[in-house]
Scaffold this motif. Sequence first.
Motif, PDB file in Angstrom:
ATOM      1  N   ALA A   1       0.916  -1.298   0.024  1.00 49.12           N
ATOM      2  CA  ALA A   1      -0.077   0.079   0.122  1.00 49.12           C
ATOM      3  C   ALA A   1       0.782   1.204   0.238  1.00 49.12           C
ATOM      4  O   ALA A   1       1.825   1.252   0.633  1.00 49.12           O
ATOM      5  N   ARG A   2       0.398   2.266  -0.540  1.00 43.85           N
ATOM      6  CA  ARG A   2       1.160   3.674  -0.763  1.00 43.85           C
ATOM      7  C   ARG A   2       0.234   4.567  -0.692  1.00 43.85           C
ATOM      8  O   ARG A   2      -0.825   4.728  -1.043  1.00 43.85           O
ATOM      9  N   ASP A   3       0.586   5.877   0.110  1.00 38.99           N
ATOM     10  CA  ASP A   3       0.012   6.852  -0.075  1.00 38.99           C
ATOM     11  C   ASP A   3      -0.176   7.710  -1.187  1.00 38.99           C
ATOM     12  O   ASP A   3       0.377   7.274  -2.352  1.00 38.99           O
ATOM     13  N   ALA A   4      -0.894   9.141  -1.367  1.00 32.73           N
ATOM     14  CA  ALA A   4      -0.879   9.542  -2.464  1.00 32.73           C
ATOM     15  C   ALA A   4       0.543  10.197  -3.089  1.00 32.73           C
ATOM     16  O   ALA A   4       0.570  10.607  -4.251  1.00 32.73           O
ATOM     17  N   THR A   5       1.358  10.380  -2.000  1.00 30.87           N
ATOM     18  CA  THR A   5       2.999  10.742  -2.762  1.00 30.87           C
ATOM     19  C   THR A   5       3.455   9.303  -3.230  1.00 30.87           C
ATOM     20  O   THR A   5       5.008   9.647  -3.248  1.00 30.87           O
ATOM     21  N   ARG A   6       3.125   8.239  -3.177  1.00 26.02           N
ATOM     22  CA  ARG A   6       3.919   7.022  -3.539  1.00 26.02           C
ATOM     23  C   ARG A   6       4.630   6.473  -2.228  1.00 26.02           C
ATOM     24  O   ARG A   6       5.573   5.563  -2.447  1.00 26.02           O
ATOM     25  N   HIS A   7       4.527   7.077  -1.152  1.00 28.82           N
ATOM     26  CA  HIS A   7       5.310   6.634  -0.067  1.00 28.82           C
ATOM     27  C   HIS A   7       4.829   5.161   0.440  1.00 28.82           C
ATOM     28  O   HIS A   7       3.489   5.239   0.590  1.00 28.82           O
ATOM     29  N   VAL A   8       5.527   4.330   0.742  1.00 28.12           N
ATOM     30  CA  VAL A   8       4.985   3.008   1.022  1.00 28.12           C
ATOM     31  C   VAL A   8       4.439   2.819   2.402  1.00 28.12           C
ATOM     32  O   VAL A   8       5.344   3.146   3.513  1.00 28.12           O
ATOM     33  N   LEU A   9       3.332   2.616   2.767  1.00 34.44           N
ATOM     34  CA  LEU A   9       2.541   2.605   3.955  1.00 34.44           C
ATOM     35  C   LEU A   9       2.842   1.345   4.686  1.00 34.44           C
ATOM     36  O   LEU A   9       2.874   0.873   5.868  1.00 34.44           O
ATOM     37  N   ALA A  10       2.642   0.242   3.716  1.00 29.22           N
ATOM     38  CA  ALA A  10       2.793  -1.356   4.181  1.00 29.22           C
ATOM     39  C   ALA A  10       3.463  -2.004   2.919  1.00 29.22           C
ATOM     40  O   ALA A  10       3.051  -1.875   1.907  1.00 29.22           O
ATOM     41  N   ASP A  11       4.035  -3.068   3.360  1.00 31.77           N
ATOM     42  CA  ASP A  11       4.641  -4.064   2.749  1.00 31.77           C
ATOM     43  C   ASP A  11       4.859  -5.324   3.305  1.00 31.77           C
ATOM     44  O   ASP A  11       5.883  -5.516   3.704  1.00 31.77           O
ATOM     45  N   HIS A  12       4.044  -6.360   3.193  1.00 28.69           N
ATOM     46  CA  HIS A  12       4.200  -7.418   4.080  1.00 28.69           C
ATOM     47  C   HIS A  12       3.835  -8.857   3.607  1.00 28.69           C
ATOM     48  O   HIS A  12       2.964  -8.606   2.483  1.00 28.69           O
ATOM     49  N   ARG A  13       4.222  -9.861   3.740  1.00 30.54           N
ATOM     50  CA  ARG A  13       3.787 -11.020   3.411  1.00 30.54           C
ATOM     51  C   ARG A  13       3.534 -12.103   4.274  1.00 30.54           C
ATOM     52  O   ARG A  13       3.916 -11.970   5.535  1.00 30.54           O
ATOM     53  N   TRP A  14       2.508 -12.970   4.211  1.00 28.56           N
ATOM     54  CA  TRP A  14       2.018 -14.034   5.297  1.00 28.56           C
ATOM     55  C   TRP A  14       2.174 -15.207   4.570  1.00 28.56           C
ATOM     56  O   TRP A  14       2.186 -15.432   3.586  1.00 28.56           O
ATOM     57  N   ALA A  15       2.012 -16.147   5.483  1.00 25.13           N
ATOM     58  CA  ALA A  15       1.784 -17.542   5.007  1.00 25.13           C
ATOM     59  C   ALA A  15       0.232 -17.691   4.343  1.00 25.13           C
ATOM     60  O   ALA A  15      -0.580 -17.096   5.164  1.00 25.13           O
ATOM     61  N   GLY A  16       0.019 -18.909   3.629  1.00 25.76           N
ATOM     62  CA  GLY A  16      -1.347 -19.005   3.075  1.00 25.76           C
ATOM     63  C   GLY A  16      -2.597 -19.021   3.904  1.00 25.76           C
ATOM     64  O   GLY A  16      -3.251 -18.398   3.771  1.00 25.76           O
ATOM     65  N   PRO A  17      -2.307 -19.738   4.863  1.00 25.95           N
ATOM     66  CA  PRO A  17      -3.345 -19.989   5.883  1.00 25.95           C
ATOM     67  C   PRO A  17      -3.775 -18.785   6.583  1.00 25.95           C
ATOM     68  O   PRO A  17      -5.026 -18.632   7.130  1.00 25.95           O
ATOM     69  N   ASP A  18      -2.879 -17.998   6.757  1.00 26.61           N
ATOM     70  CA  ASP A  18      -3.146 -16.938   7.818  1.00 26.61           C
ATOM     71  C   ASP A  18      -4.103 -15.974   6.895  1.00 26.61           C
ATOM     72  O   ASP A  18      -4.788 -15.025   7.698  1.00 26.61           O
ATOM     73  N   VAL A  19      -4.060 -15.894   5.489  1.00 19.90           N
ATOM     74  CA  VAL A  19      -5.167 -15.112   5.009  1.00 19.90           C
ATOM     75  C   VAL A  19      -5.692 -15.860   3.724  1.00 19.90           C
ATOM     76  O   VAL A  19      -5.468 -16.043   2.762  1.00 19.90           O
ATOM     77  N   ALA A  20      -6.861 -16.471   4.346  1.00 20.87           N
ATOM     78  CA  ALA A  20      -7.410 -17.728   3.448  1.00 20.87           C
ATOM     79  C   ALA A  20      -8.329 -17.248   2.558  1.00 20.87           C
ATOM     80  O   ALA A  20      -8.708 -18.128   1.492  1.00 20.87           O
ATOM     81  N   ASN A  21      -9.010 -16.072   2.751  1.00 21.62           N
ATOM     82  CA  ASN A  21     -10.234 -15.683   1.836  1.00 21.62           C
ATOM     83  C   ASN A  21     -10.118 -14.266   1.950  1.00 21.62           C
ATOM     84  O   ASN A  21      -9.452 -13.448   2.622  1.00 21.62           O
ATOM     85  N   HIS A  22     -11.176 -13.646   1.298  1.00 20.85           N
ATOM     86  CA  HIS A  22     -11.397 -12.226   0.909  1.00 20.85           C
ATOM     87  C   HIS A  22     -11.837 -11.514   2.250  1.00 20.85           C
ATOM     88  O   HIS A  22     -11.295 -10.486   2.693  1.00 20.85           O
ATOM     89  N   GLY A  23     -12.441 -12.234   3.073  1.00 21.15           N
ATOM     90  CA  GLY A  23     -12.846 -11.654   4.225  1.00 21.15           C
ATOM     91  C   GLY A  23     -11.698 -11.678   5.276  1.00 21.15           C
ATOM     92  O   GLY A  23     -11.613 -10.373   6.074  1.00 21.15           O
ATOM     93  N   ALA A  24     -10.794 -12.557   5.249  1.00 20.83           N
ATOM     94  CA  ALA A  24      -9.391 -12.164   6.173  1.00 20.83           C
ATOM     95  C   ALA A  24      -8.606 -11.293   5.491  1.00 20.83           C
ATOM     96  O   ALA A  24      -8.102 -10.597   6.282  1.00 20.83           O
ATOM     97  N   ALA A  25      -8.685 -11.241   4.309  1.00 20.45           N
ATOM     98  CA  ALA A  25      -7.998 -10.213   3.640  1.00 20.45           C
ATOM     99  C   ALA A  25      -8.264  -8.758   3.874  1.00 20.45           C
ATOM    100  O   ALA A  25      -7.338  -7.783   4.293  1.00 20.45           O
ATOM    101  N   LEU A  26      -9.649  -8.428   3.967  1.00 20.98           N
ATOM    102  CA  LEU A  26     -10.025  -7.098   4.346  1.00 20.98           C
ATOM    103  C   LEU A  26      -9.537  -6.983   6.112  1.00 20.98           C
ATOM    104  O   LEU A  26      -9.317  -5.912   6.321  1.00 20.98           O
ATOM    105  N   GLU A  27      -9.720  -8.043   6.753  1.00 16.38           N
ATOM    106  CA  GLU A  27      -9.310  -7.676   8.099  1.00 16.38           C
ATOM    107  C   GLU A  27      -7.873  -7.421   8.136  1.00 16.38           C
ATOM    108  O   GLU A  27      -7.365  -6.440   9.049  1.00 16.38           O
TER     109      GLU A  27
END
Length: 398
Positions: free
Chosen positions: A47-73
Amino acid sequence: MTSDAILVLNAGSSSIKFELFDIVGGDAETRFEGQMEGIGASPHLIARDATRHVLADHRWAGPDVANHGAALEVIAKELSPAMAGRRIIAVGHRVVHGGPDLVAPVLIDDAVMAQLEALAPLAPLHQPHNLAGIAASRARLPGVPQVACFDTSFHRSHAWEADTFALPPEFYARGIRRYGFHGLSYEYIAANLAEAEPALAAGRVVVAHLGNGSSLCAMRGGRSVDSTMGFTALDGVPMGTRCGQIDPGVLLHLLMTEGMEPAALQKLLYGNAGLKGMSGISQDVRDLEASAEPRAAQALAYYAWRVRREIGALAAALGGLDGLVFTAGIGENARDLRARICEGLGFLGIDIDPARNQANEREISRPGAATRVLVRATDEEGMIARHVLNLLRRSKWA
């Protein structure tokens, strides 16, 4: 003090693109944007803000973000600092197919969801995933208005002859007609031209939305006159994994003579055709341009030829051509492919300047060329935010 904001979601099979807009002086201004990709496999949030500054850059194991609901959380948690002091007053969603009845942005309720679910077979690569994003958003933000914005809406201005198939009229009445897609992108380009190039926008323009999904649209006075896509997003020019136009007799032959199952045929046409199927290498133009394999060159040659052919057909639908606009990932960046597409279009007044094209300038036609050729970035999320704001102003949530 709390300020109002609009969240825009564009959900794919294993991804969610998102953009948060602050409402400033009655307009929507980007606060941050990004995407979660690899949901259920190798999730990656950027994710980046309007100036292209990186706000978040993270990776997870697959089961940690299993579906769209988990992704929104996860998105909400990771971006909570950027959300400080903001209240989401509505969520806008890109929905590919609106069918014959949903022709404008609409507030989503259970009845609308049922209509959209019934259209899922017409856009199997997109619609089910769009709906998964809507369901996850409704669950996480109960009571917040959810607005569906359709890729088909912009093309509802077509004349009947551009909208129908050569079938008995009862099929048209049942909704079997040419809908066109990528409408949010075309609508944004039309608005952009009206503001920056009003004389051109008032004329005859073909816009080439070329990306993993590709189509072209003929516009007169900023309104859609015709489009290369039809009943589904399979029609028209070849795409990353989709076939584009194909003789329906081929499909009958595969089904009736070779005994191919419908599910296998669907998988072929949507997932194993186009640039990927022809090349046997990749759906990515960059990979194909870097490859020495003859099939890669053939796939690119076919793609350029088909796009060039459709430009000529759409110019005929318009009765001439004043401008050609390239947009989306391939259209905005594939310089060599743009040049190949424009070869042989001198009869339409198209004459691009090789240096301007290689420099990726906003106008790549030679000075004085009869038909202007432009390169423009599209912004489907920005278009959705505008629609949501307009709908809110007309509703009790204004």
